[in-house]
Design a protein around this motif. Structure first.
Motif, PDB file in Angstrom:
ATOM      1  N   PRO A  77      25.985  17.020 -19.062  1.00  0.00           N
ATOM      2  CA  PRO A  77      25.407  15.811 -19.651  1.00  0.00           C
ATOM      3  C   PRO A  77      26.449  14.695 -19.712  1.00  0.00           C
ATOM      4  O   PRO A  77      27.648  14.936 -19.493  1.00  0.00           O
ATOM      5  N   ALA A  96      12.941  18.187 -24.385  1.00  0.00           N
ATOM      6  CA  ALA A  96      12.571  16.781 -24.186  1.00  0.00           C
ATOM      7  C   ALA A  96      11.287  16.421 -24.918  1.00  0.00           C
ATOM      8  O   ALA A  96      10.766  15.325 -24.738  1.00  0.00           O
ATOM      9  N   SER A 103      10.413  17.645 -17.341  1.00  0.00           N
ATOM     10  CA  SER A 103      11.408  16.597 -17.529  1.00  0.00           C
ATOM     11  C   SER A 103      12.724  17.186 -18.003  1.00  0.00           C
ATOM     12  O   SER A 103      13.804  16.784 -17.536  1.00  0.00           O
ATOM     13  N   SER A 106      14.424  18.967 -15.045  1.00  0.00           N
ATOM     14  CA  SER A 106      14.944  17.993 -14.083  1.00  0.00           C
ATOM     15  C   SER A 106      16.238  17.356 -14.594  1.00  0.00           C
ATOM     16  O   SER A 106      17.211  17.216 -13.848  1.00  0.00           O
ATOM     17  N   THR A 107      16.270  17.013 -15.868  1.00  0.00           N
ATOM     18  CA  THR A 107      17.461  16.385 -16.447  1.00  0.00           C
ATOM     19  C   THR A 107      18.645  17.338 -16.444  1.00  0.00           C
ATOM     20  O   THR A 107      19.762  16.970 -16.066  1.00  0.00           O
ATOM     21  N   GLN A 110      20.362  18.167 -12.847  1.00  0.00           N
ATOM     22  CA  GLN A 110      21.102  17.138 -12.134  1.00  0.00           C
ATOM     23  C   GLN A 110      22.568  17.112 -12.576  1.00  0.00           C
ATOM     24  O   GLN A 110      22.860  17.191 -13.765  1.00  0.00           O
ATOM     25  N   ALA A 113      22.739  13.192 -14.190  1.00  0.00           N
ATOM     26  CA  ALA A 113      21.438  12.653 -14.580  1.00  0.00           C
ATOM     27  C   ALA A 113      21.613  11.287 -15.232  1.00  0.00           C
ATOM     28  O   ALA A 113      22.644  10.983 -15.837  1.00  0.00           O
ATOM     29  N   ALA A 117      17.698   9.469 -19.232  1.00  0.00           N
ATOM     30  CA  ALA A 117      17.023  10.772 -19.299  1.00  0.00           C
ATOM     31  C   ALA A 117      17.606  11.613 -20.425  1.00  0.00           C
ATOM     32  O   ALA A 117      16.876  12.282 -21.163  1.00  0.00           O
ATOM     33  N   TRP A 118      18.919  11.599 -20.586  1.00  0.00           N
ATOM     34  CA  TRP A 118      19.553  12.376 -21.646  1.00  0.00           C
ATOM     35  C   TRP A 118      19.268  11.790 -23.021  1.00  0.00           C
ATOM     36  O   TRP A 118      19.315  12.498 -24.031  1.00  0.00           O
ATOM     37  N   MET A 121      16.586  13.697 -24.671  1.00  0.00           N
ATOM     38  CA  MET A 121      16.827  15.121 -24.901  1.00  0.00           C
ATOM     39  C   MET A 121      17.369  15.386 -26.300  1.00  0.00           C
ATOM     40  O   MET A 121      18.095  14.565 -26.872  1.00  0.00           O
TER      41      MET A 121
END
Length: 283
Positions: A77, A96, A103, A106-107, A110, A113, A117-118, A121
């Motif tokens: 992250p 998420a 989602s 996917s985050t 990566q 990411a 997106a984070w 989370m």
């Protein structure tokens, strides 16, 4: 006098450097030893158990310095996400929100990411694996940890009766939740599947490894008809329902792990009415 390396040795050295550069930055020698749930069955004495929502995300293990998946892959992250986290092991779920499993996966998958997106989370912490005490005391210690707003101790409560437990499950699922988890207060943390930790959902689910593809017939001619899967116990069966047309055109590869849902098992242990649920991408 320095002697230059031979051509074969130089090629071999360059290949090793290239391989090391392509490998993941952090990989566990083996998966972290996490406590895994068994399935709740009617008749379990509820006295002494804590109950919480079962979050549908990606299992995360913080070892005090690095965040890992259940399968032993490093999670990367943005630096702010883990900045200031306590230097103690924490077991939880990278989540998420309800209905956002894809989602979350996917985050997490990566390597870099998007920051946005984070921001969606949360790390829902449900245990302190290295604490050493029973869960009642681990839970109290968890509540005392200084944590940022996106790291949340999972809310735990007591349930007085099977009827109340069933009502809570219904309310949770109606609200978009996956199910419930029961954790015995007097239990120690063990890195294996345990009766001290139980999952309670409207249906049973489990994981299996894809070992083959079975060609379709009729309307599925030219597509996948079913997955041949194998459970961790070595049982093999076909998994043909629950697959979308896109998944039949591009099926989960051999060697991947999938989650399936089912209702009970037959005497040989094969799940009854098994249906494909999803690819376990984080395993």
């Amino acid at each position: 006098m320095h002697t230059p390396p031979s051509a074969p040795l130089l090629r071999r050295t360059l290949l090793l450097i290239a391989a090391a550069s392509a490998a993941p930055r952090w990989v566990w020698a083996e998966a972290p030893p996490l406590m895994l749930p068994k399935v709740y069955k009617p008749g379990v004495a509820l006295h002494g158990y804590w109950v919480s929502e079962k979050y549908d995300g990606v299992r995360g293990y913080w070892d005090g310095k690095q965040l890992w998946t259940r399968g032993g892959q490093a999670i990367t992250p943005p630096a702010w996400f883990t900045a200031g986290w306590p230097a103690v092991a924490m077991d939880g779920e990278l989540w998420a929100g309800r209905g956002a499993f894809a989602s979350a996966v996917s985050t997490v998958r990566q390597q870099a990411a998007a920051d946005a997106a984070w921001r969606q989370m949360q790390f829902m912490v449900f245990d302190l694996p290295a604490h050493g005490a029973i869960f009642d005391l681990r839970l109290a210690a968890l509540q005392e940890l200084p944590l940022p707003p996106w790291v949340q101790p999972v809310k735990q409560s007591r349930i007085a009766s099977p009827a109340a437990l069933q009502a809570l499950l219904h309310k949770t699922v109606q609200g978009g939740g996956e199910g419930l988890v029961l954790h015995r207060g007097e239990s120690l943390y063990v890195g294996q599947r345990s009766d001290d930790l139980l999952k309670f959902k409207p249906f049973d689910d489990a994981e299996a490894r894809v070992v083959g593809h079975i060609a379709g017939q009729g309307k599925y001619k030219g597509l996948l008809g079913a997955l041949l899967v194998e459970t961790p116990e070595g049982l093999r069966f076909k998994l043909g329902t629950g697959l979308s047309d896109a998944q039949r055109r591009d099926p989960p590869p051999v060697g991947s792990w999938v989650t399936y849902r089912f209702r009970d098992t037959n005497p040989s242990g094969i799940p009854r009415f098994a249906s494909f649920l999803r690819l376990r991408e984080e395993v």
